[in-house]
Design an enzyme around this catalytic site. Structure first.
Site, mmCIF file in Angstrom:
data_model
loop_
_atom_site.group_PDB
_atom_site.id
_atom_site.type_symbol
_atom_site.label_atom_id
_atom_site.label_comp_id
_atom_site.label_asym_id
_atom_site.label_seq_id
_atom_site.Cartn_x
_atom_site.Cartn_y
_atom_site.Cartn_z
ATOM 1 N N ASP A 50 0.797 -1.220 0.000
ATOM 2 C CA ASP A 50 0.000 0.000 0.000
ATOM 3 C C ASP A 50 0.829 1.270 0.000
ATOM 4 O O ASP A 50 0.305 2.341 -0.308
ATOM 5 C CB ASP A 50 -0.966 -0.014 1.189
ATOM 6 C CG ASP A 50 -2.136 -0.963 0.964
ATOM 7 O OD1 ASP A 50 -2.417 -1.278 -0.207
ATOM 8 O OD2 ASP A 50 -2.766 -1.388 1.944
ATOM 9 N N TYR A 60 -9.752 -1.010 2.113
ATOM 10 C CA TYR A 60 -9.422 -1.028 3.539
ATOM 11 C C TYR A 60 -9.142 0.367 4.076
ATOM 12 O O TYR A 60 -8.647 1.242 3.369
ATOM 13 C CB TYR A 60 -8.211 -1.930 3.807
ATOM 14 C CG TYR A 60 -8.609 -3.307 4.298
ATOM 15 C CD1 TYR A 60 -9.194 -3.477 5.544
ATOM 16 C CD2 TYR A 60 -8.417 -4.431 3.511
ATOM 17 C CE1 TYR A 60 -9.570 -4.732 5.993
ATOM 18 C CE2 TYR A 60 -8.789 -5.691 3.953
ATOM 19 C CZ TYR A 60 -9.366 -5.832 5.198
ATOM 20 O OH TYR A 60 -9.747 -7.072 5.648
ATOM 21 N N ASN A 68 23.618 -8.306 7.912
ATOM 22 C CA ASN A 68 24.894 -8.821 7.409
ATOM 23 C C ASN A 68 25.901 -9.024 8.531
ATOM 24 O O ASN A 68 27.110 -8.889 8.331
ATOM 25 C CB ASN A 68 25.458 -7.901 6.320
ATOM 26 C CG ASN A 68 25.499 -6.452 6.759
ATOM 27 O OD1 ASN A 68 25.286 -6.148 7.931
ATOM 28 N ND2 ASN A 68 25.767 -5.561 5.830
ATOM 29 N N GLU A 106 26.814 -7.518 11.229
ATOM 30 C CA GLU A 106 27.647 -6.476 11.821
ATOM 31 C C GLU A 106 27.407 -6.424 13.326
ATOM 32 O O GLU A 106 26.374 -6.874 13.834
ATOM 33 C CB GLU A 106 27.340 -5.131 11.165
ATOM 34 C CG GLU A 106 27.778 -5.074 9.709
ATOM 35 C CD GLU A 106 27.497 -3.721 9.080
ATOM 36 O OE1 GLU A 106 28.441 -3.077 8.626
ATOM 37 O OE2 GLU A 106 26.319 -3.323 9.052
#
EC number: 1.4.3.21
Length: 757
Positions: A381, A466, A662, A664
């Site tokens: 949306d 909605y 990733n 870190e």
């Protein structure tokens, strides 16, 4: 009886009747003659002075106009107003605030440095270039722009192909015009006799994503009966068309397939021919009646008494200046992204920042059914504009009657500024529940408590069928809550089959299937817990067997805390189905008076999510939905978890949220938490005419965890305390006892108005 006495009694009786009538008449009009309630301004504290900073304020109408003028001048004479643009034209699709870099913003907010340059982000559709594309330009400085720079490659890793552009209103209009003028005339007899089509009684509802391969722009479109005042979404007729609208010239658009009652046809001409020769099985669908089940018109005549209303007799205990909100406890600024919707910044409790940003990122629905339009729905949306579709709110229904209504200005899909009147409201919510209380009868007799209330900022996104009600709530405990309620109409499909259709939902009308679907909402929480250097800590409890110290022969099962510092991003990523620590919080190395790290706990209120399987070719574009919670290092290059360009190209996303994780370090870093709240919706009869908010609410809480030395709400002026030997009915003892005195005045109520239709 003496005549004089009789006359005297008659005179007294007349005076008595006159007095009673006078009292009754004046009391009937007493509301208009009662004194107005005195407005008491919010309490003043050092932290309640509103910020004069406009760092996070939405662009003003003047700024939006200045950017459009600058772009019109510098992009050449071929620029067309987006409201009239064809796919082959160049146009400015949208202009909104370009958020400043956090480091520059904090240098200004915390250290008195100069404010960052105010800039706009413009999205340009270059359909008229030899190689059509979408470009993103940063324009500044505002309010008098003098430069623009192309940030497309910087933000997306490469150029944006033109087929990824979001659908805009003009394209929807062109699609329906093509269907009405080119395609529907191919089956006039079938449409008139089976679907009662007279040229205006049908409307299109479409699926997205468009196509199954990168570069596709082919959309399944279902037809529904369209009668004024009724919810079109509840009236499918069983006819669906696959339209290829990828060509830049609408004259080259073509219907690739037609679906009707479980069968596929080459085009509407084939459907018409088979109908005329009697080979087509049909189900005639009458037009819905104006007062039918899909209508929201009241079923009964309005009759007193009115529903309960919430008033603040002494006026609001908050101030709004521009986009800055201040209260005796909280200060924050709010914004309204055109695509992402409601967001709040620089959120402080008693002057201390708790979070830099809390914002909506995405709203996803995935549907299932046995019709092609419904089974291919994956609505992202944000691509339609959660902010753009925030319509005017209704006093006394959408927000408490005394709420402060705030106008929003946007520029998207048109070359001029659009006013969204009263699209955001701010109010204090009394929840009818004690925030805390205790009635003591052991060692002393007393009562202490505090009524629960919160400061709320709200908007409602009406995207298609909605309506999503977005709330950010700030509590006197130092907790910040986000919640979203889903309401509006369900999406339906035509029931052409029997029991097999019920694999995808419940029947909710005559040959109407309420299609099963999932909702998923994604939020960004840029927390700054007592500074920028934070740690992620998980705590839980396990039962451990222990011998009773006073008698080793006795065994106990004793709960005991477990504690783990989550040192890397992969350790702080929790997919659906994996156990989430019951206590997970971001903490600083600072400690409270009791030696504990000051922290803020993330508490998610959501059922288990139902995510698209990982093997789906669309999943990487939706990969944020894999996780109920992820904590990552904050990076300027990772501002959002989703993109408006994914809606029309889910199979080759440029940036994938899962790649944020990733591995870190999370030790002493500026951290961001990403939260998914979701639920499964199997529509049922009680979703007609509308889905109700009751039971359709999810969200999360940010709760202080050893951040303070005690519950800060103990300092709230509305606290109640009295002992057994005190008179709780005295206003001097119990502030609630003052209510009767206040009720003799009339609250200051604004007159009702509405400009949203």
């Amino acid at each position: 009886m003496n005549l004089k006495v009789l006359l005297l009694l008659l005179g007294l009786s007349f005076l008595t009747v006159f007095a009673l009538v006078y009292v009754l008449l004046t009391r009937q009009g007493s509301f208009s003659q009662s004194p107005r309630c005195p407005s008491i301004p919010p309490r003043i504290h050092p932290w309640t002075h509103p910020s004069q900073s406009q760092l996070f304020a939405d662009l003003t109408p003047e700024e939006l106009t200045a950017v459009m003028s600058f772009l019109t001048k510098h992009l050449g004479p071929g620029l067309v107003d987006a409201a009239q643009a064809r796919p082959s034209d160049n146009c400015v699709f949208s202009v909104e605030l370009q958020l400043p870099a956090k480091a520059a913003a904090l240098a200004h907010l915390d250290r008195g440095g100069p404010p960052p340059v105010r800039e706009a982000l413009a999205i340009i559709f270059f359909g008229g270039q030899p190689k059509p594309n979408v470009s993103e330009l940063v324009v500044g400085p505002l309010p008098h722009p003098s430069y623009m720079r192309d940030v497309t490659v910087e933000r997306h890793g490469g150029p944006l192909p033109y087929y990824r552009r979001p659908m805009q209103k003009t394209e929807f209009v062109q699609i329906w015009r093509h269907l009405k003028e080119v395609e529907l005339p191919k089956a006039p007899t079938f449409l008139a006799s089976v679907l009662n089509y007279n040229g205006s009684t049908l409307a299109p509802l479409h699926s997205t994503a468009s196509g199954f391969h990168a570069g596709d722009r082919a959309t399944w479109i279902a037809l529904y009966h369209n009668i004024s005042g009724l919810g079109v979404f509840l009236h499918p007729v069983g006819l669906e068309l696959l339209l290829d609208h990828g060509a830049l010239d609408p004259a080259d658009w073509v219907v690739q397939q037609v679906f009707y009652l479980g069968h596929y046809y080459a085009d509407l001409a084939q459907l018409e021919w088979e109908f005329k020769v009697g080979r087509l099985e049909v189900i005639r669908v009458p037009l819905p009646t104006p007062g039918g089940a899909s209508s929201l018109r009241p079923r009964v005549t309005p009759d007193p008494p009115l529903p309960p209303l919430q008033f603040s007799l002494q006026g609001p205990q908050y101030n709004i200046q521009g986009n800055s909100v201040t209260s005796p406890l909280w200060t924050f600024t709010f914004g309204h992204g055109v695509f992402s919707g409601l967001r709040i910044f620089d959120i402080r409790f008693k002057g201390e920042r708790v979070a830099y940003e809390v914002s909506v990122q995405e709203c996803l629905t995935v549907y299932g059914a046995d019709s092609p339009k419904t089974m291919t729905i994956r609505y992202l949306d944000s691509s339609y504009g959660l902010g753009l579709n925030s319509r005017a709110l209704v006093r006394g229904v959408d927000c408490p009657y005394q709420a402060t209504m705030v106008d929003i200005h946007v520029l998207v899909g048109t070359g001029s500024v659009q006013l969204l009147p009263g699209a955001v409201c701010v109010f204090e919510e009394a929840q009818g529940l004690p925030l805390r209380r205790h009635h003591n009868g052991i060692g002393g007799h007393f009562y202490g408590g505090l009524a629960s209330s919160s400061l709320v900022v709200r908007s409602v996104s009406s995207v298609g069928n909605y309506d999503y009600i977005w709330d950010f709530m700030l509590h006197p405990t130092g907790a910040l809550e986000a919640r979203v309620h889903a309401t509006g109409y369900i999406n339906t499909a035509f029931m052409s089959g029997g029991a097999e259709s019920l694999l995808f939902g419940n029947r909710v009308g005559e040959r109407v299937l309420g299609a099963v679907h999932t909702h998923a909402f994604h939020f960004k929480l840029d927390l700054d817990v007592a500074g920028l250097k934070n740690w992620v800590i998980a705590e839980d409890a396990v039962f451990k067997p222990v011998a009773a110290p006073w008698n080793p022969e006795l065994q106990l099962q004793r709960p005991q805390l477990t504690r783990q510092v989550l040192s890397r991003e992969d350790l702080a990523a929790f997919p659906w189905g994996s156990p989430l620590p019951r206590y997970l919080y971001l903490a600083t190395n600072q400690t409270n008076a009791w030696g504990h790290q000051r922290g803020y706990r993330i508490q998610i209120h959501s059922p288990p999510g139902v995510h698209v399987p990982l093997e789906s070719s669309e999943e990487r574009a939706l990969s944020w939905g894999r996780y109920q919670l992820v904590v990552t290092q904050r990076k300027e290059a990772e501002p959002h978890s989703s993109s408006i360009y994914y809606q029309n190209d889910m199979r080759s996303p440029a940036t994938v949220f899962a790649d944020f994780i990733n591995n870190e370090t999370l030790l002493g870093e500026d951290l961001v938490a990403w939260v998914t709240a979701s639920f499964l919706h199997i529509p049922h009869a009680e979703d007609i005419p509308n889905t109700v908010t009751v039971g359709n609410r999810v969200g999360f809480l940010l709760r202080p965890y050893n951040f303070f030395n005690e519950d800060p709400s103990i300092f709230s002026p509305g606290s109640v305390y009295f002992e057994r030997d005190q008179d709780a009915g005295l206003c001097s003892i119990n502030p609630v006892a003052c209510t009767q005195q206040l009720a003799d005045c009339v609250p200051n109520l604004p007159s009702f108005s509405y400009e949203g239709l």
